[in-house]
Design a protein around this motif. Structure first.
Motif, PDB file in Angstrom:
ATOM      1  N   ALA A 242      45.939  36.006  33.188  1.00  0.00           N
ATOM      2  CA  ALA A 242      44.781  36.462  33.533  1.00  0.00           C
ATOM      3  C   ALA A 242      44.744  35.706  34.955  1.00  0.00           C
ATOM      4  O   ALA A 242      43.918  36.340  36.084  1.00  0.00           O
ATOM      5  CB  ALA A 242      43.876  36.801  32.320  1.00  0.00           C
ATOM      6  N   ILE A 243      44.559  34.762  35.068  1.00  0.00           N
ATOM      7  CA  ILE A 243      43.927  34.269  36.065  1.00  0.00           C
ATOM      8  C   ILE A 243      44.686  34.122  37.354  1.00  0.00           C
ATOM      9  O   ILE A 243      43.255  34.243  38.120  1.00  0.00           O
ATOM     10  CB  ILE A 243      43.900  32.445  35.554  1.00  0.00           C
TER      11      ILE A 243
ATOM     12  N   PHE B   2      44.321  37.862  38.595  1.00  0.00           N
ATOM     13  CA  PHE B   2      42.437  38.788  39.280  1.00  0.00           C
ATOM     14  C   PHE B   2      42.387  37.904  40.608  1.00  0.00           C
ATOM     15  O   PHE B   2      41.747  38.704  41.012  1.00  0.00           O
ATOM     16  CB  PHE B   2      41.912  38.171  37.621  1.00  0.00           C
ATOM     17  N   SER B   3      43.211  36.447  40.400  1.00  0.00           N
ATOM     18  CA  SER B   3      42.582  35.920  41.568  1.00  0.00           C
ATOM     19  C   SER B   3      43.298  36.261  42.919  1.00  0.00           C
ATOM     20  O   SER B   3      42.742  36.429  43.950  1.00  0.00           O
ATOM     21  CB  SER B   3      43.330  34.408  41.313  1.00  0.00           C
ATOM     22  N   ASP B   4      44.774  36.353  42.991  1.00  0.00           N
ATOM     23  CA  ASP B   4      45.498  37.345  43.604  1.00  0.00           C
ATOM     24  C   ASP B   4      44.813  38.213  44.193  1.00  0.00           C
ATOM     25  O   ASP B   4      44.585  38.670  44.693  1.00  0.00           O
ATOM     26  CB  ASP B   4      46.745  37.637  42.816  1.00  0.00           C
TER      27      ASP B   4
ATOM     28  N   PHE C   6      36.156  41.555  37.844  1.00  0.00           N
ATOM     29  CA  PHE C   6      36.953  39.789  37.951  1.00  0.00           C
ATOM     30  C   PHE C   6      37.038  38.350  37.761  1.00  0.00           C
ATOM     31  O   PHE C   6      37.510  38.022  36.456  1.00  0.00           O
ATOM     32  CB  PHE C   6      37.852  39.785  38.994  1.00  0.00           C
ATOM     33  N   VAL C   7      36.021  37.999  38.252  1.00  0.00           N
ATOM     34  CA  VAL C   7      35.035  36.613  38.109  1.00  0.00           C
ATOM     35  C   VAL C   7      35.100  36.037  36.547  1.00  0.00           C
ATOM     36  O   VAL C   7      34.977  35.571  36.097  1.00  0.00           O
ATOM     37  CB  VAL C   7      34.502  36.724  39.228  1.00  0.00           C
ATOM     38  N   ARG C   8      34.447  37.451  36.056  1.00  0.00           N
ATOM     39  CA  ARG C   8      33.728  37.681  34.723  1.00  0.00           C
ATOM     40  C   ARG C   8      35.407  37.120  34.091  1.00  0.00           C
ATOM     41  O   ARG C   8      35.310  35.712  33.076  1.00  0.00           O
ATOM     42  CB  ARG C   8      33.364  38.206  34.274  1.00  0.00           C
TER      43      ARG C   8
ATOM     44  N   SER D 161      39.456  31.153  31.615  1.00  0.00           N
ATOM     45  CA  SER D 161      39.944  29.797  32.449  1.00  0.00           C
ATOM     46  C   SER D 161      39.598  28.894  31.227  1.00  0.00           C
ATOM     47  O   SER D 161      39.434  27.558  30.858  1.00  0.00           O
ATOM     48  CB  SER D 161      38.932  29.548  33.743  1.00  0.00           C
ATOM     49  N   GLU D 162      38.433  29.049  29.935  1.00  0.00           N
ATOM     50  CA  GLU D 162      37.914  28.832  29.472  1.00  0.00           C
ATOM     51  C   GLU D 162      38.724  28.975  27.744  1.00  0.00           C
ATOM     52  O   GLU D 162      38.580  27.611  26.799  1.00  0.00           O
ATOM     53  CB  GLU D 162      36.552  29.535  29.087  1.00  0.00           C
TER      54      GLU D 162
END
Length: 500
Positions: A291-292, A295-297, A314-316, A322-323
């Motif tokens: 997911a990280i 969405f980063s890509d 997406f940042v959320r 990440s958490e």
């Protein structure tokens, strides 16, 4: 005169083959004759028989409770008592070296052609018997071994008095039990094995040399494991007339055996869960990483094409995953510290209100739609000696766990004084989630255990919470009803000292 000497010699030879000491007295209480065993016990030379009669004071005294009882005994015999048995704890004192030794014995009267009525005193030095009995009793007192014998003709067991005391049951007359009474004490599942062993022994064809485990009913209503072993004493025709044996309490060994069995089962289950955990970890770690990265890509490659709302969403999602990934790694690191016993605690005095308000602020940074996450705090603050970081970890783990299983309602946390102990405080985390089935509530604190395998997580969070709470010398528990929610309670002392 020659006939009398032959008769006296014959009597001496007859008396001398007896294993007990024999003293013959006249009705005046004077010693007339001693057999060989009496001469040995009283340190008297055999020639003394040639100068009889002699006063008893020159040869021996009988002492009971430090008093000479011989004159009292002789007086009772003169008044017509035909047989007199010595009371327990009677000692004989020989008058050569004044040595005292315990005896058992009897006085009896008989008619003698030459002397008329005489008194026969039979006695046995029981020093060796008492010594052996003392050694045996001393050895048995340090064990849970109980000797017994079964009188076949009377169908009656005679048991060590410690047996009744240990089991907490009333002793029968002379420490006896009938066969029926004994059988009724045996667990129904063990009665057949005992009956088979008794049948073999009572048959007299062969001895039953195996030990027989069985359970006995104690006076407090519980069952205790024993192990019995016996043999028989036969008469001249080879038929048994008495069974003798011992029984040994093996409850301690059974408890150890059961503990080892449970430990093995837990180890096997732990291995199974650990394998499932390792197999699941690749999925658990890959999911947030995908997911990280994904969405980063997307943000990096299509940033200008995305709306502000999409970028924010997406940042959320990146932040949430990440958490989650950090929590996974933290759980694994904490498990490693626990298993290597390198987990450390730093103690100080803290305000519980401040600690829980800090947690409330952190939780407010990551709200969940439809769920109220709030600290319920009393007006009066409480200070506690603890490790703030580890205590926060426990409460946050419980809150995060509640988040997974709560779709609507609330997650409340706080503290209160323990109503039963003024030296402890109770912290709680309650939710209105799906709850925990009763059958799972004892296992949820085990490592790798997950009530719902489809939910995210390692199955380590609650186990880590339990370990931390135990290091803080506290307890953790849960009450829950499926469909109604759960409440986790952590009870901690207000002041602790943890040794490094």
């Amino acid at each position: 005169m020659e006939v009398k000497n032959k008769q006296t010699l014959y009597n001496d030879e007859l008396l001398n083959i007896l294993p007990d000491g024999v003293i013959i007295l006249n009705m005046n209480g004077e010693v007339m004759q001693l057999n060989q065993q009496a001469l040995v016990e009283l340190h008297v030379h055999s020639s003394v028989n040639a100068i009889m009669p002699l006063s008893t004071d020159r040869i021996f005294k009988l002492l009971n409770k430090k008093e000479d009882v011989l004159s009292t005994i002789l007086e009772e015999i003169r008044q017509g008592k035909k047989v007199y048995s010595l009371p327990e704890h009677t000692f004989m004192q020989e008058q050569i070296d004044y040595t005292q030794f315990p005896i058992r014995g009897e006085f009896a009267t008989m008619e003698n052609e030459e002397e008329g009525k005489v008194i026969l005193f039979f006695f046995r030095n029981i020093t060796v018997e008492l010594t052996q009995e003392y050694i045996l009793n001393t050895a048995l007192q340090r064990t849970r071994i109980y000797p017994w014998y079964y009188d076949i003709s009377r169908s009656e067991f005679t048991l060590d008095d410690r047996y009744f005391e240990y089991l907490g049951i009333p002793a029968g007359e002379d420490n006896t039990l009938t066969m029926e009474e004994f059988v009724n004490m045996i667990h129904p599942d063990d009665q057949q094995a005992m009956a088979d062993a008794f049948v073999i022994q009572l048959g007299g064809n062969t001895t039953f040399d195996k030990t027989v485990p069985f359970r006995l009913h104690r006076g407090d209503g519980t069952w205790e494991w024993f192990e019995g072993q016996s043999t028989y004493i036969a008469n001249i025709s080879g038929h048994p007339y008495r069974l003798v044996g011992i029984c040994l309490s093996i409850q301690e060994y059974k408890d150890i055996e059961n503990t080892l069995i449970e430990a093995r089962k837990k180890a096997e289950e732990s291995d199974r869960l650990k394998m499932a955990f390792l197999a699941n970890m690749s999925h658990e770690i890959r999911t947030p990483l995908n997911a990280i990265v994904g969405f980063s890509d997307v943000i990096a490659s299509t940033y200008n094409e995305l709306s502000d709302e999409e970028r924010t969403d997406f940042v959320r999602l990146i932040s949430i995953n990440s958490e989650h990934l950090v929590r996974l790694i933290d759980d694994i690191l904490d498990l490693s510290k626990i298993e290597s016993n390198t987990i450390r605690f730093t103690l100080d005095n803290y305000s519980l209100k401040s600690l829980l308000k800090d947690i409330e602020k952190e939780q407010a940074m990551k709200p969940v739609n439809g769920i109220e996450i709030r600290a319920i705090l009393p007006d009066e603050d409480i200070h506690i000696v603890t490790d703030a970081t580890r205590l926060k970890q426990v409460i946050c783990n419980l809150i995060n766990n509640a988040r997974k299983f709560t779709e609507k309602g609330h997650i409340h946390f706080g503290f209160m004084m323990d109503a039963t102990n003024a030296n402890t405080v109770q912290l709680f985390v309650e939710d209105t989630g799906e709850g925990i089935p009763q059958k799972c509530q004892k296992e949820i604190f085990d490592r790798f255990y997950k009530v719902n395998t489809f939910k995210q997580g390692t199955g380590l969070g609650l186990s880590i919470c339990k370990t931390i709470v135990e290091h803080l010398q506290g307890e953790i528990s849960v009450t829950s009803k499926p469909g109604k929610g759960s409440c986790f309670t952590v009870t901690l002392p207000l002041d602790i000292k943890i040794n490094d």
